[in-house]
Design an enzyme around this catalytic site. Structure first.
Site, PDB file in Angstrom:
ATOM      1  N   HIS A  60      -2.926  -4.565   6.487  1.00  0.00           N
ATOM      2  CA  HIS A  60      -2.992  -3.187   6.134  1.00  0.00           C
ATOM      3  C   HIS A  60      -3.897  -2.315   7.073  1.00  0.00           C
ATOM      4  O   HIS A  60      -4.119  -1.264   6.820  1.00  0.00           O
ATOM      5  CB  HIS A  60      -3.667  -3.341   4.762  1.00  0.00           C
ATOM      6  CG  HIS A  60      -3.560  -1.672   3.858  1.00  0.00           C
ATOM      7  ND1 HIS A  60      -4.655  -1.227   3.347  1.00  0.00           N
ATOM      8  CD2 HIS A  60      -2.384  -1.243   3.459  1.00  0.00           C
ATOM      9  CE1 HIS A  60      -4.427  -0.262   2.868  1.00  0.00           C
ATOM     10  NE2 HIS A  60      -3.273  -0.225   2.995  1.00  0.00           N
ATOM     11  N   LYS A  95      -4.780  -0.106  10.359  1.00  0.00           N
ATOM     12  CA  LYS A  95      -4.503   0.718  11.131  1.00  0.00           C
ATOM     13  C   LYS A  95      -5.198   0.868  12.214  1.00  0.00           C
ATOM     14  O   LYS A  95      -6.445   1.393  12.253  1.00  0.00           O
ATOM     15  CB  LYS A  95      -4.428   2.151  10.330  1.00  0.00           C
ATOM     16  CG  LYS A  95      -3.251   2.040   9.185  1.00  0.00           C
ATOM     17  CD  LYS A  95      -4.004   2.012   7.893  1.00  0.00           C
ATOM     18  CE  LYS A  95      -2.931   2.072   6.692  1.00  0.00           C
ATOM     19  NZ  LYS A  95      -3.695   1.553   5.544  1.00  0.00           N
ATOM     20  N   ASP A 111      -6.658   1.511  26.428  1.00  0.00           N
ATOM     21  CA  ASP A 111      -7.340   1.262  27.738  1.00  0.00           C
ATOM     22  C   ASP A 111      -8.755   0.287  27.559  1.00  0.00           C
ATOM     23  O   ASP A 111      -9.492   0.070  28.451  1.00  0.00           O
ATOM     24  CB  ASP A 111      -7.576   2.259  28.622  1.00  0.00           C
ATOM     25  CG  ASP A 111      -6.359   2.741  29.214  1.00  0.00           C
ATOM     26  OD1 ASP A 111      -5.353   2.322  29.246  1.00  0.00           O
ATOM     27  OD2 ASP A 111      -6.423   4.158  29.671  1.00  0.00           O
ATOM     28  N   HIS A 122      -5.500   9.792  -0.206  1.00  0.00           N
ATOM     29  CA  HIS A 122      -5.336   8.333   0.204  1.00  0.00           C
ATOM     30  C   HIS A 122      -6.611   7.788   1.283  1.00  0.00           C
ATOM     31  O   HIS A 122      -6.258   6.665   1.581  1.00  0.00           O
ATOM     32  CB  HIS A 122      -4.153   8.279   1.184  1.00  0.00           C
ATOM     33  CG  HIS A 122      -3.412   7.077   1.334  1.00  0.00           C
ATOM     34  ND1 HIS A 122      -3.880   6.635   2.881  1.00  0.00           N
ATOM     35  CD2 HIS A 122      -2.919   5.798   0.774  1.00  0.00           C
ATOM     36  CE1 HIS A 122      -3.169   5.293   2.811  1.00  0.00           C
ATOM     37  NE2 HIS A 122      -2.569   5.044   1.536  1.00  0.00           N
ATOM     38  N   LYS A 124     -10.095   6.219   2.525  1.00  0.00           N
ATOM     39  CA  LYS A 124     -10.945   5.151   2.054  1.00  0.00           C
ATOM     40  C   LYS A 124     -12.051   5.426   2.830  1.00  0.00           C
ATOM     41  O   LYS A 124     -12.506   4.928   3.888  1.00  0.00           O
ATOM     42  CB  LYS A 124     -10.093   3.754   2.611  1.00  0.00           C
ATOM     43  CG  LYS A 124      -8.843   3.608   1.897  1.00  0.00           C
ATOM     44  CD  LYS A 124      -7.894   4.037   3.074  1.00  0.00           C
ATOM     45  CE  LYS A 124      -6.741   3.468   2.710  1.00  0.00           C
ATOM     46  NZ  LYS A 124      -5.771   3.729   1.443  1.00  0.00           N
TER      47      LYS A 124
END
Length: 482
Positions: free
Chosen positions: A223, A225, A230, A400, A402
């Site tokens: 889950h 993201k 670099d 949405h 968190k």
């Protein structure tokens, strides 16, 4: 019509065998399922309805992801010098958190290779447009490589904008690694993936069914993201890649989400999480930059901590850290989560915080995107109100994000929801910052969110029809699986 005796004998034998297997699986559940509630639920189901429960248990029953930790230990042993060099660069920046958070330090050190570090800069990104613009800008400025990981990637306008940005950098000769979750991105088209590969971009699914014993386990998710550019800039938060995160899904629009951009040693911590996931998926070790870059033109005096967690952890790291974090609260504890299905330990920590006078506020969405999880949250209304915990429903679209804020001391942004899936079944990551101005900016953001929320009124729930309350209670029984 008479039943053939041979057929009846075969059916009787099969029935006995399946029920014996049900008992055996129930014993396995008692010995291996982490929570007592989950063990009881599975045991009763496996003994009572073995024909249905056994295949479900194969798919949904495990909370331990096999092979991941063992694979990483093996590669670390093979590349000891590289691993030592990697951590030696970051460890130079390790510091103790502020005194008010001192109790978090030993736990952070026990749960991760790299705990709190100094020399970081964190920038709050409040919505999808702001986040995507910042991410695409940094992708365009990449001079060496890009690491991009997302749970959901959609083949739509936003997804294609990221695809074209990555392809443009690939044409410049930059190394690009793209990792997605095959279940979260199940709608991602083959042509999208092939287009990336044709331009020399390394693409892989996380492969949650890879490894011995994982073949039928479709209940695990990656889950996370993460974007790393670099080894100098990183992003983490709640936004996946798709039009809906820009508020273009009419049913859930406008979309409310939060991300943050990081510089400093926290970048290497996020990069380490990506490299580990990439190795699991591909068995290839990436050559990346582990040198920490400090940009003197930005505010790099912030202390930060990256907490990657997942079902391969030897300890329930996510739950342990969140419970300890909640226990630190003295004045304020504000949480925003799209899903609220806390386990008993987390629920008890929240109640204790309220009982010692902490201002506990939990922001939840008013619109559901997962019905059972949405219904389950109603089952906590009575005990929350009785103890003084205030619940709010976000009215302006779907929320949405968190996010968690403790007093004026620490703020966390990442991918963890307050539910069993995030705490036990998903690979997750949270970023925490203790710098007062950043914490205050996160708190101000939540104040703005609260301004478009409605406080939960228990009387409204009491007026709901019987079928709704029954659905809520049934959903509560499914807590171990949600």
């Amino acid at each position: 019509m008479l039943v053939d005796g041979g057929v009846l004998a075969i059916f009787s034998t099969a029935t006995v065998v399946v029920h014996v297997l049900g008992v055996a699986h129930a014993a396995h559940a008692v010995m291996n399922v982490r929570s007592s509630q989950g063990a009881i639920a599975w045991s009763i189901s496996l003994i009572t309805f073995p024909w249905l429960a056994i295949p479900l248990y194969w798919i949904l029953g495990r909370t331990k992801f096999h092979g991941y930790a063992e694979t990483l230990r093996s590669v670390y042993a093979q590349h000891y010098k590289l691993v030592h060099q990697t951590y030696s660069e970051v460890i130079k920046f390790q510091v103790a958190p502020p005194d008010k958070l001192a109790k978090l330090q030993p736990l952070a050190e026990a749960l991760t290779e790299i705990s709190f570090t100094s020399g970081n800069a964190a920038e709050l990104l409040i919505n999808g447009q702001q986040t995507y613009e910042a991410m695409l800008k940094k992708i365009a400025s990449a001079t060496n490589y890009i690491l991009l990981q997302s749970y959901t990637v959609n083949d739509d306008q936003a997804g294609n904008e990221f695809k074209e940005a990555l392809i443009a950098k690939a044409k410049e000769g930059k190394n690009i690694y793209f990792l997605y979750d095959e279940i979260g991105s199940k709608k991602l088209s083959r042509s999208y993936i092939e287009s990336l590969k044709q331009h020399g971009i390394a693409v892989s699914a996380f492969n949650t069914t890879k490894g011995q014993g994982n073949r039928f386990q479709f209940n695990f998710r990656n889950h996370r993201k993460i974007l790393v550019v670099d080894g100098e800039i990183a992003f983490v938060g709640g936004l996946n890649i798709g039009d809906e995160y820009l508020g273009k899904n009419p049913r859930l629009s406008p979309w409310r989400d939060t991300h943050m951009m990081l510089e400093g040693p926290t970048v290497q911590s996020l990069q380490n999480s990506f490299v580990r996931d990439w190795y699991w998926a591909t068995r290839k070790l990436l050559e990346v930059n582990w040198q920490v870059k400090i940009n003197r033109e930005t505010n790099h005096n912030q202390t930060g901590f990256i907490l990657p967690t997942g079902p391969a952890d030897s300890l329930p790291a996510c739950k342990l850290f969140f419970v300890q974090l909640i226990n630190q609260a003295q004045t304020h504890l504000w949480i925003a989560s799209p899903y609220f299905v806390p386990d008993e330990a987390t629920l008890s920590a929240l109640k204790l915080a309220a009982m010692r006078g902490v201002d506990v506020r939990i922001i939840l969405p008013n619109r559901p995107d997962h019905l059972f999880v949405y219904l389950c949250s109603f089952s906590y209304y009575t005990e929350m109100e009785t103890i003084g915990i205030r619940l709010y429903r976000y009215k302006n679209g779907f929320m949405h994000q968190k996010v968690i804020v403790i007093d004026e001391n620490i703020a966390g942004i990442g991918t963890v929801n307050l539910d069993n899936r995030s705490f036990s079944l998903n690979f997750e990551v949270m970023g925490f910052v203790t710098e007062p101005r950043f914490v205050q900016s996160v708190k101000k953001m939540l104040e703005d969110d609260l301004a478009v929320c409605v406080a939960v009124d228990l009387d409204e729930y009491d007026k709901k029809p019987f079928w709704f309350k029954l659905a809520v209670r049934v959903s509560r029984l499914l807590t171990p699986l949600l």
